[in-house]
Motif scaffolding. Structure first.
Motif, short mmCIF file in Angstrom:
data_model
loop_
_atom_site.label_atom_id
_atom_site.label_comp_id
_atom_site.label_asym_id
_atom_site.label_seq_id
_atom_site.Cartn_x
_atom_site.Cartn_y
_atom_site.Cartn_z
N SER A 1 0.82 -1.21 0.00
CA SER A 1 0.00 0.00 0.00
C SER A 1 0.86 1.25 0.00
CB SER A 1 -0.91 0.00 1.23
OG SER A 1 -1.73 1.14 1.26
N ALA A 2 1.91 1.26 0.82
CA ALA A 2 2.82 2.42 0.85
C ALA A 2 3.52 2.60 -0.48
CB ALA A 2 3.84 2.24 1.97
N LEU A 3 3.95 1.50 -1.10
CA LEU A 3 4.61 1.59 -2.40
C LEU A 3 3.63 2.08 -3.47
CD1 LEU A 3 6.72 -1.71 -2.34
CD2 LEU A 3 7.58 0.63 -2.26
N LEU A 4 2.39 1.62 -3.39
CA LEU A 4 1.38 2.08 -4.35
C LEU A 4 1.15 3.58 -4.23
CD1 LEU A 4 -0.54 0.97 -6.53
CD2 LEU A 4 -2.29 0.78 -4.77
N GLY A 5 1.31 4.10 -3.00
CA GLY A 5 1.15 5.53 -2.80
C GLY A 5 2.16 6.37 -3.55
N THR A 6 3.29 5.76 -3.94
CA THR A 6 4.32 6.54 -4.64
C THR A 6 3.94 6.85 -6.08
OG1 THR A 6 5.54 4.57 -5.36
CG2 THR A 6 6.11 5.50 -3.22
N VAL B 1 13.04 8.90 0.84
CA VAL B 1 11.95 8.04 0.38
C VAL B 1 11.86 6.80 1.27
CG1 VAL B 1 11.15 6.56 -1.50
CG2 VAL B 1 11.99 8.87 -1.99
N ALA B 2 13.00 6.23 1.64
CA ALA B 2 13.00 5.02 2.47
C ALA B 2 12.37 5.28 3.84
CB ALA B 2 14.43 4.50 2.63
N VAL B 3 12.75 6.39 4.48
CA VAL B 3 12.19 6.65 5.82
C VAL B 3 10.72 7.07 5.70
CG1 VAL B 3 14.41 7.22 6.85
CG2 VAL B 3 13.05 9.04 5.84
N GLY B 4 10.35 7.74 4.61
CA GLY B 4 8.94 8.08 4.41
C GLY B 4 8.08 6.83 4.29
N LEU B 5 8.57 5.85 3.52
CA LEU B 5 7.85 4.58 3.41
C LEU B 5 7.80 3.86 4.75
CD1 LEU B 5 9.25 3.30 -0.01
CD2 LEU B 5 6.93 4.09 0.45
N ALA B 6 8.89 3.96 5.53
CA ALA B 6 8.91 3.31 6.84
C ALA B 6 7.86 3.93 7.76
CB ALA B 6 10.31 3.45 7.47
N ILE B 7 7.72 5.26 7.73
CA ILE B 7 6.69 5.92 8.53
C ILE B 7 5.30 5.43 8.11
CG2 ILE B 7 5.55 8.13 9.02
CD1 ILE B 7 8.27 9.46 8.84
N ALA B 8 5.09 5.34 6.78
CA ALA B 8 3.79 4.92 6.27
C ALA B 8 3.46 3.50 6.71
CB ALA B 8 3.77 5.02 4.74
N VAL B 9 4.42 2.59 6.61
CA VAL B 9 4.19 1.19 7.00
C VAL B 9 3.98 1.08 8.51
CG1 VAL B 9 5.23 -1.10 7.11
CG2 VAL B 9 5.46 0.27 5.03
N ALA B 10 4.84 1.75 9.28
CA ALA B 10 4.72 1.68 10.74
C ALA B 10 3.42 2.30 11.22
CB ALA B 10 5.91 2.38 11.39
N GLY B 11 3.06 3.46 10.65
CA GLY B 11 1.82 4.13 11.05
C GLY B 11 0.59 3.29 10.75
N GLY B 12 0.54 2.74 9.54
CA GLY B 12 -0.60 1.90 9.17
C GLY B 12 -0.68 0.64 10.02
N THR B 13 0.48 0.04 10.30
CA THR B 13 0.50 -1.17 11.13
C THR B 13 0.02 -0.89 12.54
OG1 THR B 13 2.38 -2.04 9.83
CG2 THR B 13 1.97 -3.02 12.00
N LEU B 14 0.43 0.24 13.11
CA LEU B 14 0.00 0.59 14.46
C LEU B 14 -1.51 0.81 14.51
CD1 LEU B 14 0.63 1.32 17.38
CD2 LEU B 14 1.12 3.66 16.64
N ILE B 15 -2.04 1.53 13.54
CA ILE B 15 -3.49 1.77 13.49
C ILE B 15 -4.24 0.45 13.36
CG2 ILE B 15 -5.32 2.74 12.02
CD1 ILE B 15 -3.47 5.14 11.54
N GLU B 16 -3.70 -0.47 12.58
CA GLU B 16 -4.32 -1.78 12.42
C GLU B 16 -4.33 -2.54 13.76
OE1 GLU B 16 -6.22 -4.62 10.05
OE2 GLU B 16 -5.49 -2.66 9.41
#
Length: 333
Positions: A89-94, A151-166
């Motif tokens: 999902s984070a990669l698709l956002g790019t 870009v790498a840390v931005g994707l990491a924030i996106a993945v971590a944030g989504g995982t936490l909300i889940e």
């Protein structure tokens, strides 16, 4: 000069254009080393450079995006589960919209279609923060190392944030009209190559009209910072002597509304004046991810508790990234 330096300086950075504008202004009698002449040179160079790169990038990204209409994207995301789904999902956002306000309708559509909430939030965080355009433009100014790590840390924030909300099971805090909308299975028609090119051209025109005012504003602010504000002032507020510079830059960036194309000239001028790299990138991330209009728009889709969690995750992540980049700037610049 190596091949990569040639690409970065003369193709992406267009330093030849800066030199050409400088010679032209000098022939007109302007002192490009002075405040007025330097401001005009900075303004013309950055507007032309960003406009050319913007149009090329929008065309290429929109052509790629034509292969990923919302329904196909939803189906792709639906095949994955767990953290893997957040990563995809984070990669698709790019390869989707350039600003947070444009991303929110897609987020609403994905959530209504029944995708896991954490997956859709990974998309929502990633889309405005780390698109392909930001990678190229950051390369043109800060170099490949900074761009790739950003870009790498931005994707990491996106993945971590989504995982936490889940993991926190925040589904009850999505507005009822979205949760009850149900899935919509509409097949997107296949497009010919000519139709994809036409779609990309239309996206160039519509996106450029929306973005160009912010480019002008951003470059104008950058020109003022670059040529009129004393270096000592920037260093005192956003330099290494102020340990709270990252937090200040993040809080200043949140209420603003722009995209990566409007913030980069400001970032370029701040770096030239002595602001720390991480502090600058925190400002950019805050502006593109947590702009006030996008937060207001998102409030229509989620309840205050979930909205607050989203803002908190993004803010903390952006601040941590800022301090990380400040600590590693000697390796990146």
């Amino acid at each position: 000069m190596g091949v990569w330096e040639l690409i970065q300086d003369q193709i992406l950075g267009m330093k030849w254009l800066n030199e050409l504008i400088g010679r032209g202004l000098s022939l007109l009698g302007l002192d490009v080393g002075g405040r007025v002449g330097g401001s005009i040179r900075f303004f013309l160079y950055d507007v032309l450079k960003i406009t050319v790169l913007l149009c090329l990038l929008i065309f290429v990204i929109s052509y790629i995006q034509s292969y990923f209409p919302p329904e196909r994207s939803r189906r792709i995301l639906g095949r994955f589960h767990g953290v893997g789904a957040n990563v995809i999902s984070a990669l698709l956002g790019t390869v989707t919209p350039f600003c947070s306000c444009s991303s929110i309708p897609l987020f609403i559509g994905f959530t209504s279609a029944g995708l896991p909430l954490g997956v859709t939030f990974s998309f929502l965080i990633s889309s405005p923060m780390v698109d392909l355009g930001s990678l190229i433009l950051l390369m043109s100014i800060f170099g490949a190392k900074v761009a790739v790590v950003y870009v790498a840390v931005g994707l990491a924030i996106a993945v971590a944030g989504g995982t936490l909300i889940e993991r926190l099971h925040m589904e009850p805090y999505v507005e009822d009209f979205i949760r009850k909308a149900g899935k919509v299975d509409i097949d997107s028609p296949g497009l010919s190559r000519r139709e994809r090119v036409q779609f990309a051209r239309e996206q160039v025109g519509s996106t450029f009209r929306k973005v160009f005012p912010y480019i002008l504003a951003g470059v104008g602010i950058g020109a003022v910072i670059h040529n009129w504000i004393p270096e000592s002032m920037i260093e005192a507020v956003l330099g290494g002597r102020n340990p709270l510079g990252v937090i200040l830059a993040t809080l200043v960036g949140v209420p603003m509304y722009a995209d990566i194309f409007g913030t980069i000239p400001v970032a370029e001028a701040l770096l030239y004046k002595g602001a720390q790299l991480g502090t600058i990138l925190s400002f950019m991330m805050a502006v593109t991810t947590l702009s006030l209009p996008s937060v207001i728009l998102l409030r229509k889709a989620v309840k205050p508790k979930l909205l607050g969690l989203f803002i908190g995750i993004c803010t903390v992540g952006i601040i941590l990234v800022g301090y990380l980049f400040n600590g590693l700037s000697f390796l990146l610049l």
